[in-house]
Design an enzyme around this catalytic site. Structure first.
Site, mmCIF file in Angstrom:
data_model
loop_
_atom_site.group_PDB
_atom_site.id
_atom_site.type_symbol
_atom_site.label_atom_id
_atom_site.label_comp_id
_atom_site.label_asym_id
_atom_site.label_seq_id
_atom_site.Cartn_x
_atom_site.Cartn_y
_atom_site.Cartn_z
ATOM 1 N N TYR A 69 0.810 -1.221 0.000
ATOM 2 C CA TYR A 69 0.000 0.000 0.000
ATOM 3 C C TYR A 69 0.839 1.263 0.000
ATOM 4 O O TYR A 69 0.410 2.288 -0.547
ATOM 5 C CB TYR A 69 -0.974 -0.004 1.177
ATOM 6 C CG TYR A 69 -0.383 0.229 2.542
ATOM 7 C CD1 TYR A 69 -0.353 1.506 3.107
ATOM 8 C CD2 TYR A 69 0.129 -0.834 3.291
ATOM 9 C CE1 TYR A 69 0.173 1.720 4.369
ATOM 10 C CE2 TYR A 69 0.652 -0.623 4.559
ATOM 11 C CZ TYR A 69 0.675 0.650 5.092
ATOM 12 O OH TYR A 69 1.206 0.855 6.347
ATOM 13 N N HIS A 163 -10.618 -5.668 8.291
ATOM 14 C CA HIS A 163 -9.358 -5.056 7.880
ATOM 15 C C HIS A 163 -8.427 -6.096 7.256
ATOM 16 O O HIS A 163 -7.797 -5.840 6.223
ATOM 17 C CB HIS A 163 -8.685 -4.370 9.064
ATOM 18 C CG HIS A 163 -7.563 -3.476 8.658
ATOM 19 N ND1 HIS A 163 -7.748 -2.354 7.885
ATOM 20 C CD2 HIS A 163 -6.231 -3.551 8.895
ATOM 21 C CE1 HIS A 163 -6.580 -1.774 7.664
ATOM 22 N NE2 HIS A 163 -5.642 -2.473 8.261
ATOM 23 N N ASP A 174 -7.956 3.126 8.691
ATOM 24 C CA ASP A 174 -7.007 2.969 7.581
ATOM 25 C C ASP A 174 -7.656 2.269 6.381
ATOM 26 O O ASP A 174 -7.407 2.596 5.221
ATOM 27 C CB ASP A 174 -5.798 2.116 8.001
ATOM 28 C CG ASP A 174 -5.257 2.410 9.381
ATOM 29 O OD1 ASP A 174 -6.043 2.796 10.264
ATOM 30 O OD2 ASP A 174 -4.055 2.221 9.583
ATOM 31 N N ARG A 244 -2.711 9.728 12.019
ATOM 32 C CA ARG A 244 -2.625 9.175 10.662
ATOM 33 C C ARG A 244 -3.865 8.375 10.290
ATOM 34 O O ARG A 244 -4.300 8.403 9.142
ATOM 35 C CB ARG A 244 -1.359 8.342 10.458
ATOM 36 C CG ARG A 244 -1.256 7.906 8.985
ATOM 37 C CD ARG A 244 0.125 7.559 8.522
ATOM 38 N NE ARG A 244 0.614 6.319 9.039
ATOM 39 C CZ ARG A 244 1.823 6.143 9.553
ATOM 40 N NH1 ARG A 244 2.662 7.163 9.648
ATOM 41 N NH2 ARG A 244 2.206 4.970 9.985
ATOM 42 N N TRP A 248 -5.986 8.962 7.002
ATOM 43 C CA TRP A 248 -6.449 7.975 6.019
ATOM 44 C C TRP A 248 -7.941 8.170 5.754
ATOM 45 O O TRP A 248 -8.398 8.121 4.596
ATOM 46 C CB TRP A 248 -6.207 6.564 6.532
ATOM 47 C CG TRP A 248 -4.814 6.041 6.610
ATOM 48 C CD1 TRP A 248 -4.217 5.487 7.705
ATOM 49 C CD2 TRP A 248 -3.841 5.942 5.547
ATOM 50 N NE1 TRP A 248 -2.937 5.069 7.403
ATOM 51 C CE2 TRP A 248 -2.684 5.336 6.091
ATOM 52 C CE3 TRP A 248 -3.839 6.315 4.207
ATOM 53 C CZ2 TRP A 248 -1.537 5.088 5.340
ATOM 54 C CZ3 TRP A 248 -2.692 6.081 3.450
ATOM 55 C CH2 TRP A 248 -1.568 5.482 4.017
#
Length: 403
Positions: A69, A163, A174, A244, A248
């Site tokens: 990714y 996930h 994320d 973060r 995302w």
């Protein structure tokens, strides 16, 4: 007479040596600034990466091609840079990554379908444009493989993508960036947009289960089963807000809207999520323009101003303002964030190479060794200069801001 001639000879010789030295110094000075300061920050960072990593698969210090990714994120940035500059070096870099990671039959040797790792979906987002430009069926085969993963991806009881297979019943912020823009684009490009409601559902479930109504922020992860030691026994959420992960999610919202038609009934809902999140985040912006690693706890010892989340917010706000989803003052806020990155966290070498510092290298939940999602966990994860999770958003933010 001989003495005069000798003095003239020495004078001429010294002059020649001086001129030669000046030329040498001039040439040295030219080489000293390999990336001119008058180039925009997007190109300065991109050229820095290309210098250090001549092949795109080498990003993140990889020794051999890997489908990942972080490469996908940076290839999106390089594609955007190419669309603004028309410089063939940038699209060549992107194509080089695709060709290093996809074989002659369109298979991806380093990708494991059965892991059902949603991170791997975004690694192929650059293939849409490559396929459109080249009609190379290897790229289409790879796109179809990634789409099939989404079709088979395990889901929560309400339809939210896990996930990863190794993280059952869990949705992480994320994952919305990793899967949703690709899903929406593929569905619009090849499937007439019939699954956009399912794309929107992923955001609806995140809002339902991860939103903290007091702050307007969203927790990093949610475990439907409540079995994970990091999950709250009542809500299932992880204990902290990580910048973060919020970055995302903000990027996922602003990017997925590119593929929702104006008249789609879920479009307004997604815009409202984006507006609410953006307004909440502004409350936690530091006077420097940046955001802390643990978003809402800037006053705690050990917390630090983190680059990747800050760059992601700068990008999302700038694009949101440019697209009209956010008011124009968010462009000013984004510029303040970018100023913070440049003034506080960017270093430029004499050669012109750009280094983004204070990038959290990695953070997650669960796993082995176990990651508990505590404040102490997030602030003690290692940092890495020019980590690709920072460089990609830095380029994207610079492009949206035309910096």
């Amino acid at each position: 007479m001989r003495k005069v001639k000798m003095e003239k000879f020495v004078t001429v010789l010294l002059a020649l040596l001086f001129l030669t030295g000046c030329k040498s110094l001039s040439k040295s000075a030219e080489n000293y600034s390999e990336i001119p300061a008058n180039k925009k920050w997007s190109e300065r960072m991109a050229l820095t990466l290309m210098k250090k990593y001549p092949e795109a698969y080498m990003i993140d210090d990889k020794a051999e091609p890997k489908w990942d990714y972080v490469h996908g994120l940076n290839m999106i940035a390089f594609e955007e840079l190419y669309s603004k500059t028309n410089d063939p070096r940038y699209i060549g870099y992107v194509k080089g990554y695709a060709d290093a990671t996809i074989d002659k039959d369109g298979k991806i040797p380093s990708y494991k379908f059965d892991n059902f790792n949603i991170d791997m979906i975004i690694a192929g987002h650059h293939l849409f444009d490559l396929y459109a430009k080249t009609k190379d069926h290897r790229y289409l085969t790879a796109l179809k493989t990634l789409r099939l993963q989404l079709e088979k991806q395990p889901r929560t009881s309400e339809g939210g993508f896990w996930h990863k297979k190794i993280y059952p019943n869990q949705m992480w912020l994320d994952g919305l960036y990793m899967g949703s823009p690709f899903y929406a684009r593929y569905n619009k490009t090849f499937e007439d947009g019939g699954q956009l409601d399912d794309v929107a559902l992923q955001f609806e479930l995140i809002q339902k289960h991860l939103l903290d109504k007091k702050t307007g922020l969203l927790y990093h992860g949610w475990d439907e089963s409540r079995k994970m030691a990091w999950s709250d026994p009542q809500t299932g959420t992880s204990p902290n807000f990580w910048s973060r992960s919020l970055g995302w999610y903000a990027m996922a919202l602003v990017d997925v809207l590119d593929y929702f038609p104006e008249n789609h009934p879920k479009r307004a809902e997604l815009i409202s999520y984006f507006k609410e999140l953006s307004s909440a985040l502004v409350k936690y912006q530091d006077k420097s323009g940046l955001w802390y690693q643990v978003t809402d706890q800037g006053n705690r010892d050990g917390n630090y101003l983190e680059a990747s989340g800050s760059a992601m917010f700068a990008y999302a706000f700038a694009k949101g303002a440019n697209k009209g989803y956010l008011t124009k003052d968010f462009k000013t806020i984004a510029n303040k964030a970018f100023d913070g990155l440049v003034n506080e966290l960017v270093k430029v070498s004499p050669e012109g190479y750009v280094t983004l510092t204070n990038v959290c290298a990695v953070a997650g939940l669960g796993g082995n060794p176990f990651r508990d999602g505590s404040f102490e966990y997030y602030v003690n994860e290692k940092k890495k200069d020019n980590d690709p999770k920072g460089t990609g958003p830095f380029i994207l933010a610079a492009l949206q801001l035309d910096r």
